[in-house]
Scaffold this motif. Sequence first.
Motif, PDB file in Angstrom:
ATOM      1  N   ASN A  47      25.663  22.319 -44.956  1.00  8.57           N
ATOM      2  CA  ASN A  47      24.372  21.772 -44.532  1.00  8.57           C
ATOM      3  C   ASN A  47      24.457  21.131 -43.142  1.00  8.57           C
ATOM      4  N   PRO A  48      24.833  21.907 -42.109  1.00  5.78           N
ATOM      5  CA  PRO A  48      24.963  21.352 -40.757  1.00  5.78           C
ATOM      6  C   PRO A  48      23.607  20.989 -40.168  1.00  5.78           C
ATOM      7  N   ASP A  49      23.637  20.151 -39.139  1.00  7.98           N
ATOM      8  CA  ASP A  49      22.407  19.791 -38.437  1.00  7.98           C
ATOM      9  C   ASP A  49      22.039  20.839 -37.392  1.00  7.98           C
ATOM     10  N   LEU A  50      23.058  21.548 -36.869  1.00  5.86           N
ATOM     11  CA  LEU A  50      22.831  22.537 -35.815  1.00  5.86           C
ATOM     12  C   LEU A  50      23.497  23.852 -36.194  1.00  5.86           C
ATOM     13  N   LEU A  51      22.733  24.930 -36.122  1.00  5.59           N
ATOM     14  CA  LEU A  51      23.239  26.274 -36.387  1.00  5.59           C
ATOM     15  C   LEU A  51      23.160  27.076 -35.098  1.00  5.59           C
ATOM     16  N   ILE A  52      24.305  27.561 -34.628  1.00  7.55           N
ATOM     17  CA  ILE A  52      24.357  28.391 -33.424  1.00  7.55           C
ATOM     18  C   ILE A  52      24.406  29.847 -33.860  1.00  7.55           C
ATOM     19  N   ALA A  53      23.386  30.602 -33.515  1.00  2.00           N
ATOM     20  CA  ALA A  53      23.299  32.017 -33.907  1.00  2.00           C
ATOM     21  C   ALA A  53      23.453  32.875 -32.659  1.00  2.00           C
ATOM     22  N   ASP A  54      24.634  33.460 -32.486  1.00  2.00           N
ATOM     23  CA  ASP A  54      24.939  34.258 -31.308  1.00  2.00           C
ATOM     24  C   ASP A  54      24.622  35.724 -31.586  1.00  2.00           C
ATOM     25  N   GLU A  55      23.572  36.234 -30.972  1.00  2.00           N
ATOM     26  CA  GLU A  55      23.115  37.619 -31.170  1.00  2.00           C
ATOM     27  C   GLU A  55      23.023  37.941 -32.669  1.00  2.00           C
ATOM     28  N   PRO A  56      22.216  37.207 -33.431  1.00  2.00           N
ATOM     29  CA  PRO A  56      22.194  37.382 -34.893  1.00  2.00           C
ATOM     30  C   PRO A  56      21.636  38.716 -35.362  1.00  2.00           C
ATOM     31  N   THR A  57      20.970  39.478 -34.472  1.00  2.00           N
ATOM     32  CA  THR A  57      20.378  40.747 -34.906  1.00  2.00           C
ATOM     33  C   THR A  57      21.009  41.953 -34.223  1.00  2.00           C
ATOM     34  N   THR A  58      22.109  41.748 -33.497  1.00  2.00           N
ATOM     35  CA  THR A  58      22.764  42.856 -32.806  1.00  2.00           C
ATOM     36  C   THR A  58      23.321  43.864 -33.811  1.00  2.00           C
ATOM     37  N   ALA A  59      23.202  45.156 -33.473  1.00  2.00           N
ATOM     38  CA  ALA A  59      23.742  46.276 -34.260  1.00  2.00           C
ATOM     39  C   ALA A  59      23.014  46.476 -35.587  1.00  2.00           C
ATOM     40  N   LEU A  60      21.843  45.872 -35.749  1.00  2.00           N
ATOM     41  CA  LEU A  60      21.051  46.056 -36.954  1.00  2.00           C
ATOM     42  C   LEU A  60      19.765  46.799 -36.595  1.00  2.00           C
ATOM     43  N   ASP A  61      19.265  47.604 -37.534  1.00  2.00           N
ATOM     44  CA  ASP A  61      18.004  48.287 -37.260  1.00  2.00           C
ATOM     45  C   ASP A  61      16.862  47.274 -37.278  1.00  2.00           C
ATOM     46  N   VAL A  62      15.699  47.688 -36.756  1.00  2.00           N
ATOM     47  CA  VAL A  62      14.616  46.733 -36.534  1.00  2.00           C
ATOM     48  C   VAL A  62      14.104  46.110 -37.832  1.00  2.00           C
ATOM     49  N   ILE A  63      14.166  46.853 -38.937  1.00  2.00           N
ATOM     50  CA  ILE A  63      13.711  46.307 -40.215  1.00  2.00           C
ATOM     51  C   ILE A  63      14.625  45.173 -40.664  1.00  2.00           C
ATOM     52  N   ILE A  64      15.943  45.416 -40.595  1.00  2.00           N
ATOM     53  CA  ILE A  64      16.911  44.387 -40.989  1.00  2.00           C
ATOM     54  C   ILE A  64      16.861  43.218 -39.998  1.00  2.00           C
ATOM     55  N   GLN A  65      16.667  43.516 -38.714  1.00  2.00           N
ATOM     56  CA  GLN A  65      16.527  42.440 -37.730  1.00  2.00           C
ATOM     57  C   GLN A  65      15.419  41.480 -38.133  1.00  2.00           C
ATOM     58  N   ASP A  66      14.279  42.041 -38.501  1.00  2.00           N
ATOM     59  CA  ASP A  66      13.138  41.205 -38.877  1.00  2.00           C
ATOM     60  C   ASP A  66      13.456  40.369 -40.112  1.00  2.00           C
ATOM     61  N   ARG A  67      14.159  40.958 -41.066  1.00  2.00           N
ATOM     62  CA  ARG A  67      14.508  40.214 -42.278  1.00  2.00           C
ATOM     63  C   ARG A  67      15.491  39.085 -41.979  1.00  2.00           C
ATOM     64  N   ILE A  68      16.446  39.339 -41.075  1.00  2.00           N
ATOM     65  CA  ILE A  68      17.406  38.301 -40.712  1.00  2.00           C
ATOM     66  C   ILE A  68      16.689  37.131 -40.030  1.00  2.00           C
ATOM     67  N   LEU A  69      15.768  37.436 -39.143  1.00  2.00           N
ATOM     68  CA  LEU A  69      15.007  36.374 -38.477  1.00  2.00           C
ATOM     69  C   LEU A  69      14.180  35.580 -39.482  1.00  2.00           C
ATOM     70  N   GLU A  70      13.629  36.279 -40.470  1.00  2.00           N
ATOM     71  CA  GLU A  70      12.881  35.593 -41.523  1.00  2.00           C
ATOM     72  C   GLU A  70      13.790  34.667 -42.319  1.00  2.00           C
ATOM     73  N   GLU A  71      15.014  35.131 -42.603  1.00  2.00           N
ATOM     74  CA  GLU A  71      15.963  34.291 -43.342  1.00  2.00           C
ATOM     75  C   GLU A  71      16.277  33.017 -42.560  1.00  2.00           C
ATOM     76  N   LEU A  72      16.478  33.153 -41.249  1.00  2.00           N
ATOM     77  CA  LEU A  72      16.781  31.982 -40.437  1.00  2.00           C
ATOM     78  C   LEU A  72      15.617  30.994 -40.447  1.00  2.00           C
ATOM     79  N   GLU A  73      14.420  31.506 -40.367  1.00  2.00           N
ATOM     80  CA  GLU A  73      13.239  30.627 -40.389  1.00  2.00           C
ATOM     81  C   GLU A  73      13.087  29.924 -41.733  1.00  2.00           C
ATOM     82  N   LYS A  74      13.374  30.639 -42.820  1.00  2.00           N
ATOM     83  CA  LYS A  74      13.294  30.022 -44.141  1.00  2.00           C
ATOM     84  C   LYS A  74      14.329  28.917 -44.294  1.00  2.00           C
TER      85      LYS A  74
END
Length: 385
Positions: A200-227
């Motif tokens: 449960n950190p206060d700061l999460l550093i996400a370095d290129e979190p959607t690289t090498a993923l197709d656009v559908i999975i990219q969108d889901r990963i971004l949704e996970e981060l927002e949740k």
Amino acid sequence: MTLLEVNDLSIRYAVEDGSSVHAADGVSFSVEPGETYGLVGESGCGKTTLAKSLVHLLDSNGYIESGEVWLDATLPAWEDGNGDPRPEIIEDESYPVRADGMTNLAALSTEQIRDVRWRDVALIPQSAMNALNPVYRVGDQIVEAILRHEPNTSKREADGRARDLLERVGIEPERADDYAHQFSGGMKQRAVIAMAMACNPDLLIADEPTTALDVIIQDRILEELEKLQEEFGVSILVISHDISVMAEICDRMAVMYGGKVMESGPKEDIFDDTANPYTLGLKNSFPTITEAQQSLVSIPGTPPTLRDPEEGCRFRERCPFVVEECHATHPPMYDVEAAAADGRRLEAGDQRAHRSACYRVDELESIRTDATQEETWTAQEIENR
């Protein structure tokens, strides 16, 4: 209170001939609690170097030359019963702790920074799909991070938390018993996100979190981060070369080029009232669904060498709006709103303000218009300047 303050941070990599590469030069920005802050720029501009430097994960030849990294956190050994630094720690100048409880991560030792990683700051590395140990079960790797920072937690409880975290990011809990090679690329990315949230950190550093993923999975990963941000209240520092990712997820952002911050401020200001030629060039090179027949325009030339870079604006050799002053020194960060209102250049001190490193920040109306023309960005046009 600000969660993270990066002040005038400069980072170098030593090379075999005795010289060095100036990967980041005088970078400053801040991240607020619960905020998503973005660092965007083309490959080689220093984004990943900055991310790794915050938690001392630079390669062996990399080092922080100067600057400070203040985080609203205290090492366990320095805390009182309420989690705040003890008075004697604050008063002793040998400790890198301010009166407001902020700790300078850049001044911590290798052993001390290990108490910060995962607990206060967690990193999702750029090569997330290769970040999992292939000979350990995925769940065991998450358990290990929990037990490192919470020694009083039982292994059974830690295992339960690991499975719960995997479920939160869309992976069936029983998959905790699998190995990394049994996961797809998207599942590996989710597993690394789950591991990053283990303490449960206060700061999460996400370095290129959607690289090498197709656009559908990219969108889901971004949704996970927002949740996760909404559920845990974590702040996120996102690093990407994709400005469309920044447009979707960030509150504020900084645009980097050649180890320097070229423009920073609220996301809406960066995209709607762009104030730097480099940012304008980046926008030209990305498609938009709002214009039916938009032609993409690339920035001519190549990024500058960062091995003892020359004086002057880092973008001057590729900029169609260069003036004589650009060849002398790199411009400081100017307050865009103040320059527009007063008709003069004012250097900004507030890191939350819309700022731009450009000597022509008071001529933005004409620059924005010219930047939309393809002929403005031809190599010959720039060379003639």
